[in-house]
Design an enzyme around this catalytic site. Structure first.
Site, PDB file in Angstrom:
ATOM      1  N   GLY A  91       9.291  17.416  -3.292  1.00  0.00           N
ATOM      2  CA  GLY A  91       9.026  17.335  -1.689  1.00  0.00           C
ATOM      3  C   GLY A  91       8.330  15.597  -1.880  1.00  0.00           C
ATOM      4  N   GLY A  93       5.592  12.938  -1.068  1.00  0.00           N
ATOM      5  CA  GLY A  93       4.714  12.889  -1.080  1.00  0.00           C
ATOM      6  C   GLY A  93       4.062  11.868  -0.858  1.00  0.00           C
ATOM      7  N   LYS A 114       7.671   3.609   0.281  1.00  0.00           N
ATOM      8  CA  LYS A 114       7.095   4.363  -1.257  1.00  0.00           C
ATOM      9  C   LYS A 114       6.082   4.004  -1.359  1.00  0.00           C
ATOM     10  CE  LYS A 114       7.101   6.419  -6.145  1.00  0.00           C
ATOM     11  NZ  LYS A 114       8.703   5.931  -6.607  1.00  0.00           N
ATOM     12  N   ASP A 126      -2.799  11.241  -2.849  1.00  0.00           N
ATOM     13  CA  ASP A 126      -3.161  10.402  -1.309  1.00  0.00           C
ATOM     14  C   ASP A 126      -2.303   9.519  -0.655  1.00  0.00           C
ATOM     15  OD1 ASP A 126      -2.109   8.707  -3.562  1.00  0.00           O
ATOM     16  OD2 ASP A 126      -4.240   7.762  -4.062  1.00  0.00           O
ATOM     17  N   ASP A 253      13.629  16.944 -10.425  1.00  0.00           N
ATOM     18  CA  ASP A 253      13.132  16.368  -8.755  1.00  0.00           C
ATOM     19  C   ASP A 253      13.786  14.878  -9.171  1.00  0.00           C
ATOM     20  OD1 ASP A 253      10.980  16.919 -10.167  1.00  0.00           O
ATOM     21  OD2 ASP A 253      10.155  15.395  -9.262  1.00  0.00           O
TER      22      ASP A 253
END
Ligand code: AMP
Ligand code: MG
Length: 490
Positions: A91, A93, A114, A126, A253
């Site tokens: 997913g 992140g 992003k 993070d 992905d």
């Protein structure tokens, strides 16, 4: 008609899918944001008025401090095969989809930020991106577009007072990237492996409705989707091979359902020709080496076919990798033929290409520059000009090749002047060499001087056009300069 930032027309179609598909989440802004670079070519796709670039709110909108009116931000769920192993949940992140803007032509462009902070899918990360990787992705997206290779586009980079820890502290930044959709092979795999076939079908219907609408009326739209993605992916990989570029992390992905280049990380343009080239320092076994990319594309299409198998007949599932392979080989042959300036297809053309590549391999000659220089071969001269010939260690072997090349050109009554013009429009003068990106990164990180980013953006957006005084930008790094190490940690 130009649009202001607060007039963009958002649609957010992905949020109309059930909530298991995403998490509604707002970006976490940086303190004191400032614009590092804006790409007017991408802004044009949104009809965005260039006056907005200097608007004080521009940096706030693209570092998540302010939400654009109409935007409904989400992080998308997906899974994927990483280095051959299935990971059930990945997913977004660290990327947050601000929403989808419809331009005046009716095109949809997703705006994805992003490095925008934590999401439900961040796992141990993070949620941030370092300036270094952001600059690389920003420039390479536009470089690929300039080269005519399907890709996500780059709108802007925004930085702020934010330090991100990797091996050492580094300045963070956010990249606004754009694509018609960021749906990946892994977006399908997640529902296949969870056996949630109703969601799998919804996703396929969504992708078909918005991105492959002509398939809706076909006998089996899902088989049609698989077929088209296989063709597009094959053509995409052919483009990478022809231009000498490696992605570095071809996990499922990172494979776009549109067949566009997605998720730039430790990518690399080959400089010295080397089929075993591995651009990703963390890829110890070379799974994603340059020469493996065509096979990995095949592997990845098989993974997509498996994910769509509940709705696609066995014959079409089994055929998908071959469909991919045929598209890849066909496109590769076509691209390499045009790189040699050939207009017709003759028996033995593939051998002419492989023999040249083998000569380049044994000489470790610069891939981009050899092809660019090939346009200077003249049919009346028995040997190639020395600026080309001198790149080869085995000059006589190259002379033999040149003889065959001249014969091949004569066989189709090629016109030298026309041919070299055509070749210069397919063999780039400038590609994003690592040391060029590194210069722009060093200036940005150490001096907050962003001029080199803009300069490279211009040069790489016009990679076939020779710019006066820019010879150094077409050259490989000076000998003896230590190689720049790039890995997944970005
Ligand atoms: P990548 O290798 O960049 O394609 O990333 C693989 C997965 O790791 C994706 O789900 C990313 O969203 C996630 N990821 C990568 N870096 C970070 C980060 N710094 N924080 C949170 N998630 C990350
Ligand atoms: Mg990724």
């Amino acid at each position: 008609m130009m649009t202001g930032l607060d007039e963009l027309r958002f649609d957010n179609s992905y949020t109309r899918l059930p909530e298991v598909f995403y998490e509604r989440v707002k970006p976490t802004p940086f303190p004191n944001p400032h614009v590092v670079s804006v790409n007017s070519a991408a802004a044009d796709l949104l009809d965005l008025d260039p006056k907005e670039f200097t608007h004080p709110e521009f940096a706030e909108y693209f570092c998540g401090a302010k939400l654009l009116p109409g935007s409904d931000p989400i992080a998308m769920l997906y899974a994927g095969h990483q280095f051959g192993h299935y990971v059930p949940q990945l997913g977004d992140g660290r990327a947050i989809l601000l929403g989808e803007v419809r331009n005046q032509k009716g095109e949809r462009w997703e705006l994805q930020l992003k490095g925008a902070g934590l999401t439900r899918f961040s796992r141990d990360g993070d949620g941030r991106a370092v300036m270094r990787s952001t600059i690389r992705e920003y420039l390479c997206g536009e470089a690929m577009h300039g080269l005519g290779i399907p890709t996500t586009r780059s709108l802007c980079i925004v930085a702020g007072e934010e330090i991100v820890w990797r091996e050492s502290p580094e300045p963070g930044a956010m990249l606004l990237r754009m694509a018609p959709t960021h749906v990946r092979f892994g977006s399908f795999e997640v529902f296949y492996y969870r056996r949630q076939h109703e969601y799998l079908k919804m996703l396929a219907d969504y992708v078909i409705e918005y991105h492959y609408p002509h398939l809706a009326e076909s006998e089996n739209p899902y088989a049609g989707l698989l077929h088209e993605v296989a063709v597009r992916t094959g053509q995409l990989v052919a483009h990478w091979q022809a231009v000498g570029w490696a992605h570095g992390v071809l996990n499922t992905d990172n494979m776009s359902i549109l067949g566009i280049t997605l998720d730039y990380g430790p990518f690399g343009f080959m400089e010295r020709y080397d089929p075993t080239f591995i651009c990703n320092h963390s890829d110890h076994r070379g799974r994603y080496s340059f020469q493996n990319q065509p096979d990995i594309g095949y592997w990845n299409i098989r993974a997509l076919a498996r994910a769509l198998s509940p709705f696609v007949g066995e014959a079409d599932v089994n055929a998908a990798p071959e469909v991919y392979e045929k598209a890849m080989l066909g496109k590769y042959a076509e691209l390499m033929s045009s790189k040699l300036g050939l207009l017709e297809t003759h028996a033995g053309d593939d051998k002419l290409v492989t023999d040249l590549l083998n000569l380049m391999d044994s000489s470790r000659a610069d891939y981009t520059n050899i092809f660019r220089a090939l346009g200077s071969v003249r049919q009346e001269n028995p040997t190639a000009p020395s600026e080309l010939r001198d790149h080869f260690l085995h000059r006589e072997a190259f002379d033999d090749w040149t003889v065959r090349y001249r014969e091949r050109l004569q066989a189709e009554k090629s016109n030298d002047a026309e041919r070299s013009m055509k070749m210069n429009s397919v063999n780039p003068k400038y590609v994003l060499r690592n040391h060029l990106a590194q210069q722009a990164i060093t200036q940005a990180v150490q001096k907050k001087d962003y001029s080199e980013i803009d300069h490279l953006l211009y040069l790489l957006s016009h990679p076939f056009t020779e710019q006066p005084g820019m010879e150094a930008y077409a050259a490989p790094p000076p000998p003896g300069e230590p190689a720049i190490i790039v890995s997944c940690s970005s």
